[in-house]
Design a protein around this motif. Structure first.
Motif, PDB file in Angstrom:
ATOM      1  N   SER A 146      64.051 -26.181  92.820  1.00 25.28           N
ATOM      2  CA  SER A 146      63.533 -27.026  93.897  1.00 25.28           C
ATOM      3  C   SER A 146      63.137 -26.197  95.116  1.00 25.28           C
ATOM      4  N   GLU A 147      62.098 -26.675  95.820  1.00 20.94           N
ATOM      5  CA  GLU A 147      61.690 -26.018  97.058  1.00 20.94           C
ATOM      6  C   GLU A 147      62.482 -26.512  98.257  1.00 20.94           C
ATOM      7  N   GLU A 148      63.253 -27.555  98.070  1.00 20.72           N
ATOM      8  CA  GLU A 148      64.082 -28.099  99.137  1.00 20.72           C
ATOM      9  C   GLU A 148      65.546 -27.952  98.763  1.00 20.72           C
TER      10      GLU A 148
ATOM     11  N   GLY B 178      67.287 -17.487  96.433  1.00 16.01           N
ATOM     12  CA  GLY B 178      66.122 -16.639  96.260  1.00 16.01           C
ATOM     13  C   GLY B 178      66.438 -15.214  95.866  1.00 16.01           C
TER      14      GLY B 178
ATOM     15  N   SER C 219      67.380 -22.452  98.460  1.00 17.07           N
ATOM     16  CA  SER C 219      66.258 -22.674  97.558  1.00 17.07           C
ATOM     17  C   SER C 219      65.723 -21.356  97.004  1.00 17.07           C
TER      18      SER C 219
ATOM     19  N   THR D  23      62.000 -21.951  86.001  1.00 12.86           N
ATOM     20  CA  THR D  23      61.313 -22.130  87.277  1.00 12.86           C
ATOM     21  C   THR D  23      60.946 -23.595  87.530  1.00 12.86           C
TER      22      THR D  23
ATOM     23  N   HIS E 182      62.707 -20.873  95.759  1.00 13.07           N
ATOM     24  CA  HIS E 182      61.264 -20.980  95.541  1.00 13.07           C
ATOM     25  C   HIS E 182      60.471 -19.766  96.039  1.00 13.07           C
ATOM     26  N   ARG E 183      61.072 -18.925  96.899  1.00  9.93           N
ATOM     27  CA  ARG E 183      60.363 -17.729  97.369  1.00  9.93           C
ATOM     28  C   ARG E 183      60.645 -16.501  96.501  1.00  9.93           C
TER      29      ARG E 183
END
Length: 270
Positions: free
Chosen positions: A189-191, A169, A222, A185, A224-225
């Motif tokens: 992955s969010e995991e 992140g 990850s 993006t 994703h944030r």
């Protein structure tokens, strides 16, 4: 203000600046895989930005020059993933030593390495020490995340992931701020499997495992944030911290030089 960039000056100008006591800052980065979503030039983009912003800011207070960015580092632990350019640790140390020796030959007596890739850090530190052992010069070295650690904590940078991490992140936020079009993006992955041993020891310690020195699938957490807004905040915080560190480092070298000169006078009865 005249250019703070080393490579925009002539040989005569650089010789004069060396005699005037300018401090030479050498930025170190890498070209290596950064997961499936970031460009291999991530470390160089981030370090180049920080180096330019911080040296420009510091140059208004103390005399210093920014040398060209070294965009290839010691990244052998990334080779298995593809896309990586790397020096072996022995080659990288010799390369840094040669750059330092070149600056010494050019007359510079204050040399600083500013780093933006974790694999370079121990080699950079050793090279700075070796140069100061071999020559009557001042050296210093640091990675930007070490200099800005407290400022990043106050900026709550860890809310996006490991700091600095690798392709997580934090770095994704920085690249979104600098070159958003280079971030895939849709591949982020969010995991992401956690590797609890990464950075688990106290400062100055190391723990790692073959094939997973940079986490699962070549990145630490990850992304994703990550957001461009957060990246701009982090980059500004870092640049300000590094600029302040460069000014303090130059001033410490100057104070030390005066102290040594006074000591020599007293020893000689002057």
């Amino acid at each position: 203000m005249k250019s703070f960039l080393y490579h925009e000056h002539t040989r005569e100008e650089l010789t004069a600046k060396a005699k005037q006591g300018y401090m030479a800052v050498v930025p170190l980065a890498a070209t290596e895989q950064h997961g499936p979503h970031l460009p291999v030039y991530t470390d160089s983009l981030i370090c180049g930005h920080i180096a330019n912003r911080s040296v420009l800011r510091a140059a208004s207070s103390v005399p210093l020059l920014l040398c060209p960015l070294i965009p290839i580092g010691c990244s052998h632990h990334h080779l298995a993933f593809g896309g990586t350019l790397s020096f072996s640790s022995a080659t990288y140390m010799q390369m840094l030593r040669d750059i330092g020796e070149s600056l010494v030959a050019n007359g510079f007596r204050k040399i600083v390495f500013l780093n933006g890739h974790g694999g370079n850090d121990p080699i950079m530190q050793q090279t700075a020490s070796d140069l100061a052992v071999s020559h009557p010069i001042w050296t210093a070295s640091a990675s930007y995340w070490s200099v800005a650690k407290e400022a990043l904590r106050l900026a709550d940078a860890e809310q996006v992931g490991m700091v600095p991490g690798h392709a997580g992140g934090f770095e994704t936020s920085a690249i979104l701020a600098l070159r958003e079009e280079l971030v895939h993006t849709d591949r982020a992955s969010e995991e992401h499997p956690q590797r609890p041993w990464i950075l688990s020891g106290p400062p100055g310690t190391f723990i790692g495992r073959h094939g997973e020195l940079t986490g699962a699938d070549g990145y630490t957490d990850s992304p994703h944030r990550a957001t461009a807004e957060k990246g701009r905040v982090y980059l500004d915080v870092i640049s300000r911290s590094v600029a302040e560190w460069l000014v303090r480092t130059y001033q410490s070298m100057e104070t030390g030089e005066r102290s040594l000169a006074e000591g020599e006078k007293q020893e000689n009865g002057i």
